[in-house]
Design an enzyme around this catalytic site. Structure first.
Site, PDB file in Angstrom:
ATOM      1  N   HIS A 453       0.810  -1.217   0.000  1.00 32.78           N
ATOM      2  CA  HIS A 453       0.000   0.000   0.000  1.00 32.78           C
ATOM      3  C   HIS A 453       0.848   1.274   0.000  1.00 32.78           C
ATOM      4  O   HIS A 453       0.749   2.080   0.930  1.00 32.78           O
ATOM      5  CB  HIS A 453      -0.917   0.034   1.236  1.00 32.78           C
TER       6      HIS A 453
HETATM    7  C1  FAD Z   1      -0.523  -7.799  -4.250  1.00 31.26           C
HETATM    8  C2  FAD Z   1      -1.357  -6.628  -3.807  1.00 31.26           C
HETATM    9  C3  FAD Z   1      -2.476  -6.858  -3.000  1.00 31.26           C
HETATM   10  C4  FAD Z   1      -3.254  -5.774  -2.587  1.00 31.26           C
HETATM   11  N1  FAD Z   1      -4.415  -6.019  -1.890  1.00 31.26           N
HETATM   12  C5  FAD Z   1      -5.251  -4.976  -1.601  1.00 31.26           C
HETATM   13  C6  FAD Z   1      -6.520  -5.210  -1.021  1.00 31.26           C
HETATM   14  O1  FAD Z   1      -6.931  -6.353  -0.806  1.00 31.26           O
HETATM   15  N2  FAD Z   1      -7.293  -4.135  -0.733  1.00 31.26           N
HETATM   16  C7  FAD Z   1      -6.882  -2.855  -0.964  1.00 31.26           C
HETATM   17  O2  FAD Z   1      -7.600  -1.926  -0.619  1.00 31.26           O
HETATM   18  N3  FAD Z   1      -5.696  -2.614  -1.547  1.00 31.26           N
HETATM   19  C8  FAD Z   1      -4.897  -3.644  -1.897  1.00 31.26           C
HETATM   20  N4  FAD Z   1      -3.717  -3.405  -2.554  1.00 31.26           N
HETATM   21  C9  FAD Z   1      -3.377  -2.011  -2.856  1.00 31.26           C
HETATM   22  C10 FAD Z   1      -4.221  -1.402  -3.968  1.00 31.26           C
HETATM   23  O3  FAD Z   1      -4.423  -2.325  -5.016  1.00 31.26           O
HETATM   24  C11 FAD Z   1      -3.494  -0.144  -4.437  1.00 31.26           C
HETATM   25  O4  FAD Z   1      -3.384   0.713  -3.315  1.00 31.26           O
HETATM   26  C12 FAD Z   1      -4.206   0.598  -5.541  1.00 31.26           C
HETATM   27  O5  FAD Z   1      -4.474  -0.218  -6.654  1.00 31.26           O
HETATM   28  C13 FAD Z   1      -3.326   1.782  -5.960  1.00 31.26           C
HETATM   29  O6  FAD Z   1      -4.015   2.528  -6.916  1.00 31.26           O
HETATM   30  P1  FAD Z   1      -3.219   3.541  -7.853  1.00 31.26           P
HETATM   31  O7  FAD Z   1      -4.180   4.090  -8.835  1.00 31.26           O
HETATM   32  O8  FAD Z   1      -2.459   4.460  -6.991  1.00 31.26           O
HETATM   33  O9  FAD Z   1      -2.102   2.650  -8.589  1.00 31.26           O
HETATM   34  P2  FAD Z   1      -2.262   1.337  -9.445  1.00 31.26           P
HETATM   35  O10 FAD Z   1      -3.562   0.667  -9.166  1.00 31.26           O
HETATM   36  O11 FAD Z   1      -1.030   0.550  -9.234  1.00 31.26           O
HETATM   37  O12 FAD Z   1      -2.315   1.863 -10.955  1.00 31.26           O
HETATM   38  C14 FAD Z   1      -1.275   2.609 -11.542  1.00 31.26           C
HETATM   39  C15 FAD Z   1      -1.204   2.229 -13.011  1.00 31.26           C
HETATM   40  O13 FAD Z   1      -0.433   3.223 -13.695  1.00 31.26           O
HETATM   41  C16 FAD Z   1       0.378   2.575 -14.663  1.00 31.26           C
HETATM   42  N5  FAD Z   1       1.509   3.466 -14.964  1.00 31.26           N
HETATM   43  C17 FAD Z   1       2.558   3.774 -14.161  1.00 31.26           C
HETATM   44  N6  FAD Z   1       3.378   4.656 -14.776  1.00 31.26           N
HETATM   45  C18 FAD Z   1       2.831   4.907 -15.999  1.00 31.26           C
HETATM   46  C19 FAD Z   1       3.198   5.745 -17.082  1.00 31.26           C
HETATM   47  N7  FAD Z   1       4.297   6.530 -17.013  1.00 31.26           N
HETATM   48  N8  FAD Z   1       2.418   5.744 -18.199  1.00 31.26           N
HETATM   49  C20 FAD Z   1       1.295   4.968 -18.275  1.00 31.26           C
HETATM   50  N9  FAD Z   1       0.901   4.153 -17.256  1.00 31.26           N
HETATM   51  C21 FAD Z   1       1.648   4.146 -16.129  1.00 31.26           C
HETATM   52  C22 FAD Z   1       0.774   1.278 -14.011  1.00 31.26           C
HETATM   53  O14 FAD Z   1       1.173   0.320 -14.970  1.00 31.26           O
HETATM   54  C23 FAD Z   1      -0.507   0.891 -13.263  1.00 31.26           C
HETATM   55  O15 FAD Z   1      -1.329   0.056 -14.049  1.00 31.26           O
HETATM   56  C24 FAD Z   1      -2.908  -4.458  -2.960  1.00 31.26           C
HETATM   57  C25 FAD Z   1      -1.782  -4.230  -3.747  1.00 31.26           C
HETATM   58  C26 FAD Z   1      -1.013  -5.302  -4.177  1.00 31.26           C
HETATM   59  C27 FAD Z   1       0.196  -5.042  -5.026  1.00 31.26           C
END
Ligand code: FAD
Ligand code: SF4
Length: 537
Positions: A453
């Protein structure tokens, strides 16, 4: 008032998944020429932050291009073999680690749906105590529970957030629940975003039945239905600004072609590690000096225990139960079950002990400890690569020690024969050995940790001198430039963050579109009520 069911029938019901009329994907890996696009909004990233923003903006009538560095994968691609699927769905096959003491494994999703595609589907709203702390420390008074409630309800409906039935929670959860109940510790079955989950146990490696309602199969298809297009295999290189006004994005595809997007709204949602790097590379002015700083991780670890009875932890929902008795101290205990091949690669032991545990893997239980951290790290780009620095402070180290003690006690109360700790120098305990754990002067470097997270590297705050973005996700001092992902969450939450990120992202999209909060979202029959009445730093 409409009420949305959240019980067993809603959990097991596999109907109602959204099927888009058209899959609007341009595969960057197959693009043979450069592209120049003109859209209203460009959303960078398709995870928990980006996908809701893209869908809400498209439904509000904006033309939307969504850039995603990863590829689109669906159930037909899944093998349920962790080693194979890590290479497909995770950035760098899930092998990213922090630099610091101790190094912490930091898996990130890189596919349509981002980390929601490979997460455990655990759903908690932001605890009210945390929102109150944000108001006091960061001037975010407008983000109170009443203001956020319609956005939570909207997200929870879109994802079908429902409670795990005990019958699908697995014997791993049952063993820990038995121990916790005997000691009088509070806990509950986890609320999850699923439709028709059968408890197949591989949520982190691609749900084979598409039961897990990650944003890649919920929000993203709805964005397509409203006219948005996803460019996969497409990495945003920089945001283009004219003075304090966002004007577009430059991106490169996996085939080496360039995509130039002209637009008036840019939403950076590349996640907590990559959003600050993209903003810094774009040369945006950062009056707070905080872009890339303030990284919290919710560091976590696992305790294993050997039982005489069969546990077969791969049978059932892997993260199906939580113990929140110690949440106010900053410790959450959550399910961390998995398949034997994944357990074999993730056990922090070698030689005889590893061999013995794998021979008895059917009787092995595993449960997680997650710490609401006061430690803070930093993200930078060095030689074109992200570098994540983070050291575990003394307070958090002591919280791990407390977590190890209470989880071991739970295992003894449940009838475990041996307990196995993620601690160098003290890997194994018998029922009489608790004194050794209590007497241990635990040092951070002895712990094997992982973190799921990452949060906070572009934190929200009212004061431009202290925080990069405002409560509506706008970069302070800029027009048309927004951040909407885990990086805006100002502090550790004490609970899993995806619902917080999605609700904040939805609110940011509503603000961009100039829409009032939704009024007609159904109320969930029940929601998770973890015992978090104290916020941690
Ligand atoms: C194994 C695992 C289990 C988890 N379990 C839970 C859970 O059960 N419950 C919960 O609440 N949270 C959980 N989490 C955490 C939760 O999934 C994340 O906090 C959340 O998805 C983060 O959202 P985000 O939009 O910040 O990033 P992300 O969901 O990671 O999305 C960011 C996206 O941006 C893309 N990206 C990055 N840089 C670029 C770029 N320069 N150009 C284009 N695309 C780009 C990446 O490829 C990615 O697809 C878990 C995380 C993991 C890894
Ligand atoms: S337990 Fe199995 S069916 Fe349920 S969400 Fe996880 S992978 Fe999908």
């Amino acid at each position: 008032m409409t009420v949305r069911p959240t019980g067993e029938a809603a959990y097991r019901d596999g109907s109602g998944a959204f099927v888009p009329p058209e899959v609007r994907v341009v595969r960057g890996s197959e693009l043979e020429r450069n592209l120049a696009l003109r859209v209203d909004a460009c959303v960078i990233g398709s995870g928990a932050g980006g996908a809701p923003v893209a869908k809400e903006l498209a439904e509000a009538g904006l033309s939307v291009a969504m850039l995603e560095e990863g590829e689109r994968h669906a159930a037909d691609d899944y093998t349920a073999v962790p080693r194979d699927m890590s290479a497909v769905l995770y950035r760098d096959a899930g092998q990213i680690a922090t630099i610091g003491v101790p190094p912490i494994l930091l898996p990130l999703g890189m596919t349509v749906g981002g980390s929601t595609h490979i997460n455990s589907a655990t759903c908690f709203r932001t605890p009210e105590a945390v929102l109150a702390m944000w108001a006091e420390r960061f001037g975010l008074e407008q983000l109170d529970a009443r203001e956020l409630d319609p956005y939570f309800r909207r997200v929870e409906r879109e994802l079908n957030v429902v409670q795990t039935p005990p019958a699908l929670a697995g014997r791993n959860a049952a063993a820990v629940k038995r121990g916790a109940d005997r000691l009088g510790y509070s806990g509950d079955f986890v609320y999850r975003n699923v439709r028709g989950c059968v408890g197949s146990g591989v949520c982190n490696f691609g749900c084979p039945t598409q039961a897990k309602q990650h944003v890649g199969i919920t929000y993203v298809p709805k964005a397509w239905a409203a006219g948005a297009t996803t460019y996969t295999g497409t990495r945003a290189l920089r945001v283009v600004c004219e003075g304090p006004r966002a004007r577009g994005v430059e991106a490169v595809t996996a085939s080496g072609r360039r995509i130039e997007i002209r637009c008036d709204v840019v939403v950076v949602a590349a996640g907590t590690i990559h959003s600050p790097i993209l903003l810094r590379r774009s040369g945006v002015e950062d009056r707070s000096g905080e872009i890339g700083r303030n990284l919290s991780l919710h560091p976590a670890t696992g305790v294993r225990a050997l039982f005489d009875e069969p546990i077969e932890m791969w049978d059932g929902v892997p993260q199906s139960y939580y113990v929140d008795e110690f949440a106010n101290e900053g410790i959450m205990l959550e399910g961390a079950a998995g398949t034997p091949d994944w357990i074999a690669t993730s056990l922090p032991y070698f030689g005889e002990l590893h061999h013995a545990l794998m021979q008895n893997v059917g009787n092995l239980s595993q449960f997680g400890i997650m710490v609401s951290d006061s430690s803070r790290g930093r993200v930078r780009e060095v030689a074109g690569l992200p570098v994540v620095q983070y050291g575990l402070d003394r307070r958090d180290t002591l919280l791990f020690k407390r977590g190890l003690e209470v989880l071991s006690e739970i295992y003894w109360a449940a009838g475990a024969r041996r307990v196995y700790l993620p601690v160098a120098g003290l890997p194994e305990l018998g029922p009489q050995d608790m004194g050794a754990l209590r007497a241990l002067d635990l040092r951070a470097e002895q712990l094997s940790l992982i973190a799921f997270h990452p949060l906070g590297t572009c934190r929200m705050g009212a004061d431009p001198a202290a925080a990069p973005v405002d409560a509506e996700g706008r970069l302070h001092g800029y027009e048309g430039l927004y951040v909407a992902d885990g990086s805006v969450v100002p502090s550790s939450l004490g609970v899993n963050p995806q619902i917080t990120i999605m609700a904040l992202a939805t609110r940011i999209a509503y603000a961009i579109a100039g829409k009032p909060a939704p009024v007609d979202e159904p109320h969930p029959e029940h929601i998770a009520k973890p015992k978090v009445s104290i916020a941690h730093p």
